[in-house]
Design a protein around this motif. Structure first.
Motif: not given
Length: 93
Positions: A35-62
Motif C-alpha cells: 500500500a502506497v500513499e498516492v495523496k494525503p489520505g489515499t492509499l493504492q496498492v502498487a508494485d514495489v521493486v527495490i534493490a539495496e546493495i551494501l559493502a563494507y571495508k575499513d570502517a566505510t559502508i558503501y
C-alpha cells in the motif's frame, strides 16, 4: 571513525568497489505489492521493486539503492563483475 558513502548509479558503485578491492557484497531485495500513499489520505496498492546493495571495508559502508529494476538482471550483472553476493529478501509478507 565510520563513514557511509551512498551511490545513485550502479556503475559508480561498481567502480568504487573495484577501486577499493571489495569483492563481497550484500544484495537485499524487495519485490512485492504494498500500500502506497498516492495523496494525503489515499492509499493504492502498487508494485514495489527495490534493490539495496551494501559493502563494507575499513570502517566505510558503501550503499546503492536501485528502484524499479529487474532484480535478476542486476544480480547477474554484479556476479559477472566478479562479486561474491549474499542475497537477502526484505519483503514484508
Amino acid at each position: 571513525m565510520q563513514r557511509e558513502i551512498k551511490f545513485d548509479s550502479i556503475h559508480e558503485f561498481i567502480n568504487a568497489l573495484h577501486a577499493s578491492n571489495i569483492t563481497r557484497i550484500a544484495f537485499t531485495q524487495i519485490n512485492e505489492k504494498r500500500a502506497v500513499e498516492v495523496k494525503p489520505g489515499t492509499l493504492q496498492v502498487a508494485d514495489v521493486v527495490i534493490a539495496e546493495i551494501l559493502a563494507y571495508k575499513d570502517a566505510t559502508i558503501y550503499k546503492c539503492k536501485i528502484e524499479n529494476t529487474d532484480l535478476n538482471n542486476l544480480y547477474a550483472m554484479l556476479e559477472d563483475e566478479g562479486f561474491e553476493l549474499t542475497k537477502r529478501n526484505r519483503n514484508i509478507t
